[in-house]
Every structure is written in C-alpha cells, then in structure tokens.
Design an enzyme around this catalytic site. Structure first.
Site, PDB file in Angstrom:
ATOM      1  N   ARG A  58      82.092 -29.731  60.992  1.00 43.83           N
ATOM      2  CA  ARG A  58      81.089 -30.694  60.524  1.00 43.83           C
ATOM      3  C   ARG A  58      81.591 -31.568  59.386  1.00 43.83           C
ATOM      4  NH1 ARG A  58      76.886 -26.252  61.438  1.00 43.83           N
ATOM      5  NH2 ARG A  58      77.462 -25.758  59.323  1.00 43.83           N
ATOM      6  N   GLU A  95      81.753 -13.196  54.620  1.00 40.61           N
ATOM      7  CA  GLU A  95      80.852 -12.075  54.373  1.00 40.61           C
ATOM      8  C   GLU A  95      81.159 -10.911  55.315  1.00 40.61           C
ATOM      9  OE1 GLU A  95      76.075 -11.207  53.885  1.00 40.61           O
ATOM     10  OE2 GLU A  95      76.770 -13.208  54.385  1.00 40.61           O
TER      11      GLU A  95
END
Length: 170
Positions: A58, A95
């Site tokens: 993006r 994460e």
C-alpha cells in the site's frame, strides 16, 4: 479537506477486536487521492529529497504518485523474493512471527536523500526495517511519511531520531 471522511472504519477485520482503517474510498475519489498526494508533497518538498522510497504494497499507492509529483525517482522496498536483481535484506519481528524486506543494491547510493512512504504507521517495525535498508546503502533518510498513524500502537517510539509525518491520526 477532512481525509478521515474518506477512511472507513471496518470493525473486526481482519480479526475480532481490530478496527481496520480502509483507505480504498480515499483512493477511489480522484479529488481526495490527488489532495492526499499534494499534502504529502507539501510536507517534504523543502527537505529536497532525491528519491521517494515506498513499502510494499500500500505504500506504493502513495509513493509512486508522490515521486511523480516531486519529479523524483521511485524506489520500491519489497517483500522477500520479489526483486529480480541483487538485493540486500533485513528481517524484523512481527507480533506473530517475522518478515523480511529487500531493496536492490543499486537503488540508492551515498549522498541520496530519501523520504520513505507507507500508508499506516502502526507498531513501526516495517518502517524501522526500511530505514535500515536505506541507510545501509548510504542514503540519508530525511522523513518518514504516513497517511494514517495509529497513536495507541506507539510506532513513533521505534523511529526515534527520524522526522515522522502523518496526515491523519487515530
């Protein structure tokens, strides 16, 4: 122009408890998309960069038109295995797991002045890795640009010492 009107909140995407900030309405509206690129350009034109670096995928949506607007070269930073020529890479923790980014070894050189663009600043890990790639090639990172910054995730903490610019904060 209030860009937040063109960024939709999508609850529980991609998983429960997450609010996804959907930029596709911003991109679909030609006036809003153009104004977003203009705002990004206004924030960095005085820094006199030589290149715009953008992060897959993006970040490319804003980085390429920004480079065009500023009359600069565009340098893509891609996910591992996507670049066809000699590249350097950096791995970083997510994460749950890790990721690797790459840049062509001839994309930047000492003396180049870059601004790096991505759509969202969340935890800062992806941008920190991209800064490392650019600096390993000898470029000076002038600014880090984001359309959206998620303040609660404190991504700026990983980017200390760098000029961080975001257009919209949540």
């Amino acid at each position: 122009m209030d860009l937040k009107k063109y960024i939709y909140d999508i609850p529980d995407f991609p998983s429960p408890g997450i609010i996804f900030r959907d930029i596709t309405p911003l991109l679909q509206n030609p006036e809003t998309f153009r104004r977003t690129v203009e705002l990004l350009a206004e924030k960095v034109v005085d820094l006199r960069p030589t290149h715009v670096v953008a992060i897959e995928s993006r970040g490319f949506m804003f980085g390429a038109p920004l480079a065009y607007k500023l009359g600069l070269g565009f340098v893509p930073v891609r996910k591992e295995g996507k670049l066809p020529r000699e590249s350097i890479s950096v791995s970083y923790d997510l994460e749950y797991g890790n990721n690797t980014l790459e840049i062509h070894t001839d994309a930047l050189k000492p003396g180049d002045r870059v601004v790096i663009v991505d759509d969202v600043l969340a935890t800062g890990g992806t941008m920190k890795a991209t800064v490392e790639l650019c600096e390993r090639l000898g470029a000076k990172v002038e600014a880090l640009l984001f359309v959206i910054e998620l303040l609660a995730l404190e991504g700026r903490k990983k980017l200390t010492g760098k000029k961080v610019i975001s257009l919209v904060q949540y």
